[in-house]
Design a protein around this motif. Structure first.
Motif, short mmCIF file in Angstrom:
data_model
loop_
_atom_site.label_atom_id
_atom_site.label_comp_id
_atom_site.label_asym_id
_atom_site.label_seq_id
_atom_site.Cartn_x
_atom_site.Cartn_y
_atom_site.Cartn_z
N PRO A 61 0.83 -1.21 0.00
CA PRO A 61 0.00 0.00 0.00
C PRO A 61 0.86 1.26 0.00
O PRO A 61 1.96 1.27 0.56
CB PRO A 61 -0.80 -0.11 1.31
N VAL A 62 0.35 2.31 -0.63
CA VAL A 62 1.11 3.56 -0.72
C VAL A 62 1.33 4.17 0.66
O VAL A 62 2.42 4.61 0.98
CB VAL A 62 0.37 4.58 -1.63
N GLU A 63 0.28 4.15 1.51
CA GLU A 63 0.39 4.77 2.82
C GLU A 63 -0.28 3.92 3.89
O GLU A 63 -1.13 3.07 3.59
CB GLU A 63 -0.26 6.16 2.81
N GLU A 64 0.10 4.16 5.14
CA GLU A 64 -0.52 3.52 6.29
C GLU A 64 -0.85 4.59 7.32
O GLU A 64 0.00 5.41 7.66
CB GLU A 64 0.40 2.47 6.88
N TYR A 65 -2.11 4.59 7.78
CA TYR A 65 -2.56 5.58 8.75
C TYR A 65 -2.78 4.91 10.10
O TYR A 65 -3.45 3.88 10.18
CB TYR A 65 -3.87 6.23 8.31
N ASP A 66 -2.24 5.51 11.15
CA ASP A 66 -2.41 4.98 12.50
C ASP A 66 -3.39 5.86 13.28
O ASP A 66 -3.29 7.08 13.26
CB ASP A 66 -1.07 4.92 13.23
N ILE A 67 -4.33 5.20 13.98
CA ILE A 67 -5.31 5.90 14.80
C ILE A 67 -4.96 5.66 16.27
O ILE A 67 -4.74 4.52 16.69
CB ILE A 67 -6.74 5.39 14.53
N TYR A 68 -4.91 6.75 17.06
CA TYR A 68 -4.50 6.66 18.46
C TYR A 68 -5.69 6.96 19.40
O TYR A 68 -6.65 7.64 19.02
CB TYR A 68 -3.36 7.64 18.75
N PHE A 69 -5.58 6.44 20.63
CA PHE A 69 -6.64 6.62 21.64
C PHE A 69 -6.00 6.96 22.98
O PHE A 69 -5.06 6.29 23.42
CB PHE A 69 -7.48 5.36 21.75
N ASP A 70 -6.51 8.02 23.64
CA ASP A 70 -6.00 8.45 24.94
C ASP A 70 -6.83 7.80 26.04
O ASP A 70 -7.90 8.30 26.40
CB ASP A 70 -6.05 9.97 25.06
N ALA A 71 -6.35 6.69 26.57
CA ALA A 71 -7.10 5.95 27.59
C ALA A 71 -7.09 6.65 28.95
O ALA A 71 -7.92 6.34 29.81
CB ALA A 71 -6.50 4.55 27.74
N LYS A 72 -6.17 7.60 29.16
CA LYS A 72 -6.11 8.30 30.44
C LYS A 72 -7.24 9.31 30.58
O LYS A 72 -7.71 9.59 31.68
CB LYS A 72 -4.77 9.01 30.58
N LYS A 73 -7.68 9.87 29.48
CA LYS A 73 -8.69 10.91 29.53
C LYS A 73 -10.07 10.44 29.06
O LYS A 73 -11.05 11.19 29.18
CB LYS A 73 -8.25 12.10 28.67
N ASN A 74 -10.10 9.22 28.49
CA ASN A 74 -11.37 8.76 27.91
C ASN A 74 -11.65 7.31 28.30
O ASN A 74 -10.74 6.54 28.63
CB ASN A 74 -11.31 8.86 26.38
N ASP A 75 -12.93 6.95 28.24
CA ASP A 75 -13.37 5.57 28.48
C ASP A 75 -13.81 4.96 27.16
O ASP A 75 -14.72 5.47 26.49
CB ASP A 75 -14.54 5.55 29.47
N PHE A 76 -13.12 3.86 26.76
CA PHE A 76 -13.44 3.20 25.49
C PHE A 76 -14.76 2.44 25.60
O PHE A 76 -15.05 1.80 26.61
CB PHE A 76 -12.31 2.21 25.12
N LYS A 77 -15.58 2.48 24.51
CA LYS A 77 -16.86 1.77 24.51
C LYS A 77 -16.81 0.55 23.59
O LYS A 77 -16.91 -0.58 24.05
CB LYS A 77 -18.00 2.71 24.09
N LYS A 78 -16.62 0.75 22.25
CA LYS A 78 -16.60 -0.40 21.35
C LYS A 78 -16.03 -0.02 19.98
O LYS A 78 -16.05 1.15 19.58
CB LYS A 78 -18.01 -0.96 21.17
N PHE A 79 -15.50 -1.06 19.28
CA PHE A 79 -15.06 -0.89 17.90
C PHE A 79 -16.27 -0.97 16.97
O PHE A 79 -17.20 -1.75 17.21
CB PHE A 79 -14.05 -1.97 17.52
N LEU A 80 -16.22 -0.20 15.90
CA LEU A 80 -17.31 -0.20 14.92
C LEU A 80 -16.88 -0.80 13.59
O LEU A 80 -17.68 -0.83 12.64
CB LEU A 80 -17.79 1.24 14.70
N VAL A 81 -15.63 -1.32 13.49
CA VAL A 81 -15.13 -1.96 12.28
C VAL A 81 -14.38 -3.23 12.66
O VAL A 81 -14.05 -3.45 13.83
CB VAL A 81 -14.18 -1.04 11.48
N LYS A 82 -14.09 -4.06 11.63
CA LYS A 82 -13.32 -5.30 11.83
C LYS A 82 -12.11 -5.27 10.91
O LYS A 82 -12.09 -4.55 9.90
CB LYS A 82 -14.18 -6.53 11.53
N GLU A 83 -11.10 -6.07 11.23
CA GLU A 83 -9.92 -6.18 10.37
C GLU A 83 -10.32 -6.68 8.99
O GLU A 83 -11.10 -7.62 8.87
CB GLU A 83 -8.89 -7.12 10.99
N GLY A 84 -9.79 -6.01 7.95
CA GLY A 84 -10.11 -6.38 6.58
C GLY A 84 -11.25 -5.59 5.98
O GLY A 84 -11.49 -5.67 4.77
#
Length: 419
Positions: A61-84
């Motif tokens: 692939p031409v590019e790869e984008y990384d998405i980050y999450f700040d667990a110290k300031k936020n509470d994670f709920k759920k993923f809305l996508v799957k690998e692939g």
């Protein structure tokens, strides 16, 4: 005896003749004309010379984008996508709630209250300025508020009424500008507070580009999601020597067993630092990326991971005079042997240009169409006569008839004596 005498005389004469000729031929700086037997020759041709780097690569692939999450300031709920999953820009990736929203809301509200307080103070001050300005016409010696006198920064007792009025006008204009700025700030804070109200339930993070979800880190370690672009490129490595010739923007050609068509494109990126830490034990390898040119709507989809053979065109010259590299000789300067129409082999010094594919560009020297000697079996002296083997398939009676009787005898004897 007479017969034996004649035989002896002829023999002695023959030996003397042969000896003299051998002496004259082998004598240093002899002026005896030499003749070169030429079997291999060619012409200076108008050609295209292409210098290339031959390497290999892999489709990625031409590019790869990384998405980050700040667990110290936020509470994670759920993923809305799957690998692939194939996604587009704006697709929802995951939900979370902000634990600091209440604190942020309180801070914004306090900032808004402070701004509104400042606006009220400015309005009161402008009111005092207008009041004093109104009294100047009827009571030039009217008392002035201390805050007004201080901000006007003039001596009330010595200044004229017109000067005081002018300064009051300037001060009111300045305060109105400040009031407008505070008003805009309050509006901005109201917008942020409204946004916080909307986010009180859950916040959704979206993708900024089209692509495919490569990886999801369910342990919430960053990067929490990695997305790769749908566009692909060729990635590989240049050696240290190849790096001296390679440049961004150079044209590439590639072929793959997974693609029926040849791929075309350009070098898009070259890393100036080696892929691995420099070491005396290993050769340096410099990563590069080649961008593939699309071929319209019918562009064949390339499988990520496919191996390709890659040709990088580092230099190319079209329509230039060229000769085989083996036709060039060297002393202090490079030179070649050119055949003249009078039957001589003459040395011509040349200025070389681009060299590649067994061909050498000639910048200065013989012209396109000139006949030159390929690598000879013997040392050739400059301005020697030459003869070539008869190519019967090219012999024409019309050409033979153009020779004079003397030329016919001369060339016949030269051929017999050389053989």
């Amino acid at each position: 005896m007479s017969g034996n005498w004649k035989i002896a005389a002829v023999s002695i004469a023959s030996i003397v003749l042969i000896t003299v000729n051998l002496y004259l031929i082998e004598k240093k700086e002899s002026k005896v004309e030499r003749t070169v037997f030429v079997e291999n020759w060619t012409k200076v041709k108008k050609d295209t010379i292409t210098d290339t780097i031959q390497t290999n690569g892999v489709i990625k692939p031409v590019e790869e984008y990384d998405i980050y999450f700040d667990a110290k300031k936020n509470d994670f709920k759920k993923f809305l996508v799957k690998e692939g999953d194939a996604i587009t820009a704006g697709s929802s990736l995951f939900e979370y709630t902000a634990t600091e929203l209440d604190a942020l809301k309180a801070s914004l509200e306090a900032e808004k209250t402070a701004a509104e307080g400042e606006m009220a103070g400015i309005e009161e001050y402008i009111g005092k300025l207008r009041s004093y300005q109104g009294t100047l016409t009827s009571e030039p010696e009217a008392a002035i508020d201390e805050s007004v006198e201080k901000n006007l920064n003039i001596d009330i007792t010595t200044s004229s009424s017109d000067l005081i009025k002018s300064n009051i006008e300037q001060e009111m204009y300045k305060q109105e500008l400040e009031k407008n700025k505070l008003d805009e700030k309050v509006k901005m804070l109201d917008a942020k507070l409204s946004s916080i109200e909307e986010q009180s339930s859950a916040i959704v993070t979206t993708s900024e580009a089209d692509g495919v979800v490569k990886n999801i880190n369910k342990n919430l370690d960053n990067p929490i999601i990695s997305i790769v672009s749908t566009n692909v490129a060729i990635e590989g490595y240049f050696s240290g020597e190849e790096m001296k010739k390679a440049e961004v923007g150079m044209t590439i050609k590639a072929s793959s067993s997974d693609s029926k068509k040849a791929l075309k494109g350009t070098i898009g990126r070259i890393h100036s630092y080696p892929a691995e830490e420099p070491s005396l034990k290993k050769d340096n390898r410099f990563p590069f990326q080649a961008l593939i040119e699309p071929e319209g709507e019918e562009t064949e989809a390339l499988l990520v991971g496919s191996k390709v053979d890659l040709t990088v065109i580092t230099n190319e010259k079209a329509g230039v005079p060229s000769v085989p590299i083996k036709a060039i000789h060297y002393q202090k300067q490079p030179y070649i042997y050119k055949f003249t129409k009078k039957g001589y082999v003459d040395k011509h010094y040349i200025t070389k240009g681009l060299k590649a594919e067994g061909k050498q560009e000639i910048i200065k020297g013989p012209s396109v169409g000139d006949v030159i000697l390929l690598k000879p079996d013997v040392v050739v002296k400059n301005h020697s006569n030459f003869i070539t083997p008869i190519q019967f398939e090219k012999v024409k009676v019309a050409t033979y008839k153009k020779f004079t009787s003397r030329e016919k005898v001369r060339y016949l004897l030269l051929g017999i004596l050389e053989k």
